[in-house]
Enzyme design. Structure first.
Site, PDB file in Angstrom:
ATOM      1  CD  GLU A 120      -3.054  -0.369   2.077  1.00 28.31           C
ATOM      2  OE1 GLU A 120      -3.720  -1.766   2.541  1.00 28.31           O
ATOM      3  OE2 GLU A 120      -2.705   0.046   2.497  1.00 28.31           O
TER       4      GLU A 120
ATOM      5  CB  CYS B  41      -2.197   6.631   1.819  1.00 27.60           C
ATOM      6  SG  CYS B  41      -3.938   6.267   2.340  1.00 27.60           S
TER       7      CYS B  41
HETATM    8  P1  NAD Z   1       8.596   4.991   4.246  1.00 24.56           P
HETATM    9  O1  NAD Z   1       8.544   3.883   3.076  1.00 24.56           O
HETATM   10  O2  NAD Z   1      10.054   5.594   4.190  1.00 24.56           O
HETATM   11  O3  NAD Z   1       8.952   3.338   5.275  1.00 24.56           O
HETATM   12  C1  NAD Z   1       7.954   2.450   6.113  1.00 24.56           C
HETATM   13  C2  NAD Z   1       8.383   1.307   6.444  1.00 24.56           C
HETATM   14  O4  NAD Z   1       9.216   0.950   6.376  1.00 24.56           O
HETATM   15  C3  NAD Z   1       8.562   2.409   8.070  1.00 24.56           C
HETATM   16  O5  NAD Z   1       8.547   0.970   8.763  1.00 24.56           O
HETATM   17  C4  NAD Z   1      10.503   1.680   7.501  1.00 24.56           C
HETATM   18  O6  NAD Z   1      11.208   1.676   8.997  1.00 24.56           O
HETATM   19  C5  NAD Z   1      10.526   0.714   6.854  1.00 24.56           C
HETATM   20  N1  NAD Z   1      11.513   0.922   5.773  1.00 24.56           N
HETATM   21  C6  NAD Z   1      12.649   1.768   5.158  1.00 24.56           C
HETATM   22  N2  NAD Z   1      13.384   1.425   4.742  1.00 24.56           N
HETATM   23  C7  NAD Z   1      13.302  -0.169   4.136  1.00 24.56           C
HETATM   24  C8  NAD Z   1      14.213  -1.132   3.924  1.00 24.56           C
HETATM   25  N3  NAD Z   1      15.280  -0.823   2.938  1.00 24.56           N
HETATM   26  N4  NAD Z   1      13.766  -2.411   4.182  1.00 24.56           N
HETATM   27  C9  NAD Z   1      12.174  -2.517   5.238  1.00 24.56           C
HETATM   28  N5  NAD Z   1      11.395  -1.696   5.487  1.00 24.56           N
HETATM   29  C10 NAD Z   1      12.441  -0.439   5.116  1.00 24.56           C
HETATM   30  O7  NAD Z   1       7.419   5.483   4.287  1.00 24.56           O
HETATM   31  P2  NAD Z   1       6.664   6.300   5.189  1.00 24.56           P
HETATM   32  O8  NAD Z   1       7.051   7.772   5.568  1.00 24.56           O
HETATM   33  O9  NAD Z   1       6.542   5.677   6.729  1.00 24.56           O
HETATM   34  O10 NAD Z   1       5.205   6.502   5.186  1.00 24.56           O
HETATM   35  C11 NAD Z   1       4.928   7.314   3.842  1.00 24.56           C
HETATM   36  C12 NAD Z   1       4.538   7.131   3.082  1.00 24.56           C
HETATM   37  O11 NAD Z   1       3.869   5.712   3.102  1.00 24.56           O
HETATM   38  C13 NAD Z   1       3.647   7.706   1.589  1.00 24.56           C
HETATM   39  O12 NAD Z   1       4.305   7.500   0.823  1.00 24.56           O
HETATM   40  C14 NAD Z   1       2.341   7.543   2.184  1.00 24.56           C
HETATM   41  O13 NAD Z   1       1.397   7.743   1.124  1.00 24.56           O
HETATM   42  C15 NAD Z   1       3.151   6.024   2.144  1.00 24.56           C
HETATM   43  N6  NAD Z   1       1.326   5.616   2.422  1.00 24.56           N
HETATM   44  C16 NAD Z   1       0.260   4.583   1.944  1.00 24.56           C
HETATM   45  C17 NAD Z   1      -0.818   4.189   2.475  1.00 24.56           C
HETATM   46  C18 NAD Z   1      -1.582   2.730   1.623  1.00 24.56           C
HETATM   47  O14 NAD Z   1      -2.394   3.237   2.416  1.00 24.56           O
HETATM   48  N7  NAD Z   1      -1.783   3.785   0.629  1.00 24.56           N
HETATM   49  C19 NAD Z   1      -1.372   4.925   3.742  1.00 24.56           C
HETATM   50  C20 NAD Z   1      -0.271   5.190   4.423  1.00 24.56           C
HETATM   51  C21 NAD Z   1       0.448   5.673   3.764  1.00 24.56           C
END
Ligand code: NAD
Length: 454
Positions: A226, A261
């Site tokens: 997502e 999001c």
């Molecule tokens: P992010 O991708 O920076 O991090 C998400 C998660 O991934 C965190 O727990 C982080 O620690 C982990 N992570 C980071 N790098 C990683 C790696 N290399 N390997 C494994 N895990 C890793 O995203 P964010 O800043 O936490 O969230 C914001 C983003 O999420 C925005 O793009 C938003 O649109 C999206 N989002 C989407 C939905 C949806 O339902 N479509 C809902 C909420 C947020």
């Protein structure tokens, strides 16, 4: 790992991150204990999850205050989030017997054909910080209901909330070895990708999601993503109440400081109503109270991540360099806290960063269009495909446009909303698979087809 309050920049506490050894130990525990959880009657698991929901209600004030302290969203929005999570849990518990029980397809004297929905096993949920309760509940609740064990990695920006979730699930009766939390940031996430899970469920950015998809491909287990969005909204010339539309759509763009999001990220307005729309939109934005998220009545709190301030500054600069007009805001606020002024840009073009890259902040670009065809073309011009919205008095007109947009969700006269009964899914760079609805319950199962001949 320091946990920082984004509104005051103070360190709230320091937590010990997980390491390879602790994660392996947790996974072993999950693998052993979740088998008994899967054997329990579904009604027993439903009872436990309902208890969890009641605890969310009982402890709402405390939980809201913890959430606000680590992500900076106004206290009322934290309460709203917990209420929203409870509504989703209610739908899931009311519908899981219908969608997770065995299904009979053929029933004759000679032949019976049925489908059983078996749990995947132990799944890994890597989650985001912007709505930790909502996006968490989308995954770990149906996963638990379906009989899985869950390793939950909250975002490093929502670790305290993750720990509260773990505490309350256990208090509600989820056995210790059925839900485990992985604390940490990217390194912890990477370690989880090396481990042997039966499914990966990720909520976060496109960039991380794509990386995870590639990293776990060889395991050949379900991997659901997502991801982000650049959600467009079109205001047609026949809307009845332009002031109400402007107020509602401004909320869709700026709620939770735009860190949703499905936040409205681009607005296209028909030239006939453009001037009125802009005047009302600005009036609405200027009416909001900004300040400490703990103060009642504040609508614009602090951004969660400091780095986002530069992303937003960069989008403003890029737009102004290419001839956009800044009607409101445009810069970070002085003093403590990661605060950015609510920003409205007009005379934008679709190639500007503010109209192409996910802003995830209190900023919006508004563009004048001459007709539906131009609006449709511009709305569709994006790498993302999460939601799209059309405001018009005419349902057929809205459908005509929305059918041409490649997005998982279409909104008519509403925006920035999620509902438990319908799938939540992204297309293109917005993701793969769906949570919520019957699809979101069954996403945590593998089917077995039974052919029973007498
Ligand atoms: P992010 O991708 O920076 O991090 C998400 C998660 O991934 C965190 O727990 C982080 O620690 C982990 N992570 C980071 N790098 C990683 C790696 N290399 N390997 C494994 N895990 C890793 O995203 P964010 O800043 O936490 O969230 C914001 C983003 O999420 C925005 O793009 C938003 O649109 C999206 N989002 C989407 C939905 C949806 O339902 N479509 C809902 C909420 C947020």
């Amino acid at each position: 790992m320091n946990i920082i309050n984004p509104a005051t920049e103070e360190i709230i506490t320091t937590l010990q991150e997980d390491n390879k050894a602790s994660l392996n130990q947790k996974l072993q525990l999950l693998k052993t204990s979740s088998k008994d959880w899967a054997k329990k009657d579904l009604t027993e698991r439903i009872k436990v999850i309902r208890h969890f929901s009641e605890l969310l209600e009982t402890e709402k004030e405390k939980l809201a205050s913890v959430l606000t302290s680590e992500v900076g969203k106004p206290l009322q929005q934290s309460r709203n989030e917990i209420n929203g999570a409870r509504a989703r849990i209610q739908w899931m518990t009311e519908n899981s017997e219908k969608y997770l029980s065995d299904e009979q397809i053929t029933n004759t004297d000679e032949l019976k054909e049925t489908i059983s929905y078996d749990p995947l096993g132990v799944i890994c949920n890597i989650s985001a910080w912007n709505y930790p309760y909502l996006v968490g509940v989308n995954v770990f609740i149906p996963a638990l209901l379906a009989g899985n064990g869950v390793m939950y990695k909250p975002s490093e920006y929502a670790s305290l909330t993750g720990l509260e979730i773990e505490r309350l699930l256990k208090l509600a009766g989820v056995p210790d070895g059925v839900f485990q939390i992985a604390l940490g940031a990217k390194d912890t996430g990477e370690q989880l990708l090396d481990m042997d899970f039966d499914g990966y469920f990720f909520t976060g950015s496109y960039r991380t999601g794509q990386h995870i998809y590639e990293r776990v491909a060889a395991k050949m287990v379900p991997c659901q993503l997502e991801l982000g969005g650049k959600d467009p909204l079109y205001v047609a010339d026949d809307v009845k109440d332009i002031h109400a539309v402007a107020a509602g759509t401004a909320d869709g763009a700026f709620y939770n400081n735009g860190q949703s999001c499905c936040a409205v990220e681009r607005i296209y307005v028909h030239e006939k109503v453009y001037d009125d729309y802009i005047a009302s939109f600005l009036k609405e934005v200027q009416s909001w109270k900004s300040g400490l998220p703990t103060e009642e009545g504040v609508y614009i709190g602090a951004l969660t991540r400091k780095e986002q301030l530069s992303v937003l500054e960069n989008q403003v600069k890029d737009a102004l360099d290419q001839g956009a007009t800044l009607l409101q805001g445009g810069k970070r606020k002085p003093g403590k806290g990661y605060n950015f002024e609510p920003t409205v840009l007009t005379h934008v073009t679709n190639n500007m960063k503010v109209m192409q890259e996910e802003s995830f902040g209190p900023i919006i670009g508004i563009m004048k269009v001459k007709d539906d065809a131009e609006a449709t073309k511009l709305m569709q011009d994006t790498e993302y495909g999460l939601t799209a919205a059309v405001y018009t008095d005419d349902l057929n007109r809205a459908k005509q446009i929305l059918k041409q947009i490649d997005s998982g969700t279409g909104y008519w006269n509403c925006c920035d909303r999620v509902s438990a009964g319908v799938p939540w899914s992204g297309r293109k760079h917005s993701g793969i698979g769906a949570t919520l609805s019957h699809q979101g319950l069954r996403a945590f199962t593998k089917t077995k087809s039974w052919h029973l001949r007498k």
